[in-house]
Design a protein around this motif. Structure first.
Motif, PDB file in Angstrom:
ATOM      1  N   UNK A 175       0.820  -1.201   0.000  1.00 48.63           N
ATOM      2  CA  UNK A 175       0.000   0.000   0.000  1.00 48.63           C
ATOM      3  C   UNK A 175       0.857   1.256   0.000  1.00 48.63           C
ATOM      4  N   UNK A 176       0.663   2.105  -0.978  1.00 48.11           N
ATOM      5  CA  UNK A 176       1.551   3.258  -1.149  1.00 48.11           C
ATOM      6  C   UNK A 176       0.842   4.515  -1.624  1.00 48.11           C
ATOM      7  N   UNK A 177      -0.452   4.456  -1.921  1.00 52.53           N
ATOM      8  CA  UNK A 177      -1.103   5.547  -2.636  1.00 52.53           C
ATOM      9  C   UNK A 177      -1.129   6.859  -1.858  1.00 52.53           C
ATOM     10  N   UNK A 178      -1.208   6.801  -0.521  1.00 45.92           N
ATOM     11  CA  UNK A 178      -1.257   8.035   0.262  1.00 45.92           C
ATOM     12  C   UNK A 178       0.049   8.812   0.131  1.00 45.92           C
ATOM     13  N   UNK A 179       1.170   8.099   0.118  1.00 44.56           N
ATOM     14  CA  UNK A 179       2.479   8.746   0.007  1.00 44.56           C
ATOM     15  C   UNK A 179       2.901   8.977  -1.452  1.00 44.56           C
ATOM     16  N   UNK A 180       2.033   8.573  -2.387  1.00 43.47           N
ATOM     17  CA  UNK A 180       2.296   8.835  -3.804  1.00 43.47           C
ATOM     18  C   UNK A 180       1.109   9.602  -4.374  1.00 43.47           C
ATOM     19  N   UNK A 181       0.918  10.862  -3.954  1.00 42.59           N
ATOM     20  CA  UNK A 181      -0.258  11.629  -4.384  1.00 42.59           C
ATOM     21  C   UNK A 181      -0.239  11.863  -5.893  1.00 42.59           C
ATOM     22  N   UNK A 182      -1.443  11.836  -6.480  1.00 42.78           N
ATOM     23  CA  UNK A 182      -1.536  12.066  -7.916  1.00 42.78           C
ATOM     24  C   UNK A 182      -2.956  11.962  -8.398  1.00 42.78           C
TER      25      UNK A 182
END
Length: 640
Positions: A392-399
């Protein structure tokens, strides 16, 4: 590794003495095994196993294992059935006959009895009958559930799939271990048992600690003993890094990549200390499958990739505010390399699901990282007919680019992903939330030893915040269909020097049982028996898992396991246990002088080896050492 140059006057190793079945049994009448909960009127109480049985109906009487017992395989199902592939990621999953071979070997180690395995439609009252054909319309039995009957006509295990039948053998095996003082006599009764969650996972970082294939097999034996069905191996990584301006020597730091290809385009990346060939992986996966497990391989990119950027610094992000282990996704060569990398190695693995990692990358390149993840989702589907998963990484990879919802997500940290939000967006989620389920030996930030009592009492797969368990914005429903399960993770951030192989196994083994309880049976089992009553029996099971040498306590006739005094000019064991040593690479027995008798003289490359593979704690080592010459810093006296 540099070894110390010494004269070894005497070496002594001392160990403290620790201190309704759809098919009847052939020629035996019909065995009735109706789904039921434990009867309050039954003569035999629910047997203790880990994980606990979902349902048990005890009857009167018992059944005894004997030298006449056979493992009998129903010929209609011996080679497996199409349904065996339904609930596994692995191609060519193990069949009933292969599982029976594993069961046979385990029983021999536990009891000393070498049972005959036969494929036959005839069995007797002393036999253990393995068959399929259980009701596939039963939502609990379909997949990995099984029916178990222990009765006057013998023992029968029936399941929908071969793997389900194997879990039934794990139950029997544990019952036998706990019946060792009762001459392997088991209570009669029947069970209907099934897992609450489809994914019960152990994840291990084998990149930052060299772990031999033999040890990986022992971890599979350990976890499958508790009915874990997934082993996720993290194949590449490096120490935690800061930016290049701070880590000026970043390219010289240790990194791990454990796959050793014959292709010169990729062979350079493999570690010299420990790496695995294609044949190693083939043999290992066959072992894992015969233990009922899926093997999920992970090559983690575009971060955690020092094993590649140290060889190609031009592929790292070219500014000093970036980490040296970040591959530059703005460089098309990087994309091509990762495609080629997976093309080289994906065929080594049987799993239809692969982890691409994709965590802890440069937060300023969120959309680029999201594009990367989606690209490889499509690349694996188109080129390899496989699915992917990621951390899970989406919060720290905003876009603005939406990550493909078909990607299975291992949630590990709230600052990087929100499992409730992921499910709302349609992602399958597995619970590996840190710090609750993270074991990092010698760490001050995560568990060194996971608190298994806390897991036993508080953790559940749908609980993502163990301190706020009723908050629906922080946890999922236990029946959430997109919650695939969960498990625990062993990370080795502090590299190989942090713990020995035996110490690492000790940590993993002491927590696996508690997680197994919650992944399979949930809190109803832990509500019925307190941790204090559960723990002693769990300890006995843990210390008798077949196929494990990493917790082995060698047989000894007295207080000392090994005693070498060298007085006869050899490395003969004077303890009486006959664990004689061997002099290697020029090690020799000499006169120590000054009235000290004989000694072994060692140079930096010489050593004494023993026939013992391992020795479990507690133990003590005593020796006399006379250093000679100039010693290198951090020189090694003993290693395992």
């Amino acid at each position: 590794m540099k070894r110390v140059s010494i004269v070894l006057l005497a070496a002594l190793v001392a160990a403290s003495v620790a201190g309704t079945v759809a098919s009847p049994l052939p020629d035996s009448g019909v065995v009735s095994l109706q789904p039921s909960k434990t009867s309050s009127n039954c003569a035999n109480p629910t047997p203790f196993v880990i994980p606990s049985l979902q349902e048990w109906r005890g009857s009167k009487g018992d059944w005894k294992l004997s030298k006449n017992t056979r493992i009998v395989i129903d010929p209609a199902f011996a080679k497996g059935i199409p349904a065996d592939s339904k609930h596994t990621f692995m191609a060519n999953p193990a069949n009933l006959q292969q599982y029976a071979a594993s069961f046979q070997a385990d029983i021999k180690q536990v009891t000393g009895l070498d049972l005959q395995v036969v494929v036959s439609s005839k069995c007797g009252k002393d036999d253990i009958f393995l068959t399929l054909g259980a009701d596939a319309k039963d939502p609990h039995l379909d997949n990995e559930g099984y029916l178990l009957d222990i009765g006057k006509q013998g023992i029968a295990i029936q399941a929908v799939t071969s793997r389900g039948a194997f879990w039934g053998t794990r139950t029997l095996l544990q019952m036998l271990i706990l019946a060792d003082e009762n001459d392997y006599t088991l209570p009669q009764g029947n069970a209907r048992d099934f897992p609450n969650y489809g994914e019960r996972k152990f994840m291990q970082d084998i990149a930052r600690k060299p772990i031999p294939i033999s040890d990986l097999k022992e971890y599979a034996a350990l976890t499958s003993f508790y009915k874990f069905n997934t082993y996720h191996i993290h194949l590449n990584d490096n120490p935690g890094m800061q930016n290049k301006a701070t880590n000026k020597d970043w390219a010289s730091l240790y990194s791990g990549f454990r796959l050793k290809s014959d292709n010169p385009a990729f062979s350079m990346y493999a570690n010299n200390d420990t790496s695995y060939t294609k044949q190693d992986m083939r043999e290992y996966q066959d072992f894992v499958k015969a233990r009922g497990m899926d093997l999920i391989p992970e090559i983690d990119t575009p971060a955690h990739s020092l094993c590649f950027t140290k060889f190609h610094p031009e592929w790292s992000i070219q500014n000093t505010t970036a980490r040296g282990d970040w591959l530059d996704l703005g460089n098309q060569e990087v994309w091509t390399f990762i495609e080629d990398l997976w093309t080289e190695f994906v065929g080594w693995f049987d799993s239809s699901e692969i982890s691409i990692g994709a965590d802890e990358y440069d937060a300023t390149k969120g959309d680029l990282a999201r594009k990367f993840v989606n690209h490889f989702h499509d690349y694996f589907a188109t080129n390899f007919n496989r699915t992917i998963r990621m951390w899970g990484s989406d919060v720290k990879l905003p876009g603005t680019i939406e990550i493909n919802k078909s990607i299975h997500t291992d949630h590990w940290d709230w600052t990087y992903s929100n499992p409730v939000d992921l499910v709302k967006r349609g992602h399958k989620v597995s619970n590996l939330n840190a710090p609750d389920v993270y074991m990092v030996p010698r760490s001050q930030s995560y568990w060194d030893y996971i608190d298994d009592k806390k897991i036993y009492d508080l953790w559940l797969p749908h609980i993502f915040d163990i301190l706020d368990r009723t908050n629906s914005s922080r946890n999922l429903s236990p029946n959430e269909p997109l919650l695939t399960g969960g498990g625990f993770a062993n990370w080795n951030d502090f590299l190989s020097e942090s713990v020995t192989r035996v110490e690492l196994y000790d940590r993993v083994s002491k927590t696996a049982g508690a997680f197994a309880e919650k992944l399979w049976a949930g809190e109803k089992s832990t509500a019925s028996i307190s941790y204090d009553k559960w723990s002693p029996l769990a300890k006995k099971l843990r210390e008798n898992i077949p196929g494990v040498t990493l917790r082995h306590r060698p047989a000894t006739k007295g207080q000392f396991v090994i005693n070498y005094d060298f007085e006869d000019g050899t490395v003969k064991d004077k303890s009486g246990n006959e664990y004689d040593g061997k002099l290697n690479n020029g090690a020799k027995v000499v006169d120590a002088g000054e009235g000290h008798g004989k000694a072994v003289q060692l140079s930096p490359d010489s050593f004494i080896s023993t026939p013992l593979e391992s020795i479990a704690y507690p133990y003590a080592v005593g020796l006399w050492v006379k250093p000679s010459g100039n010693q290198a810093a951090n020189a090694v006296i003993l290693e395992s």
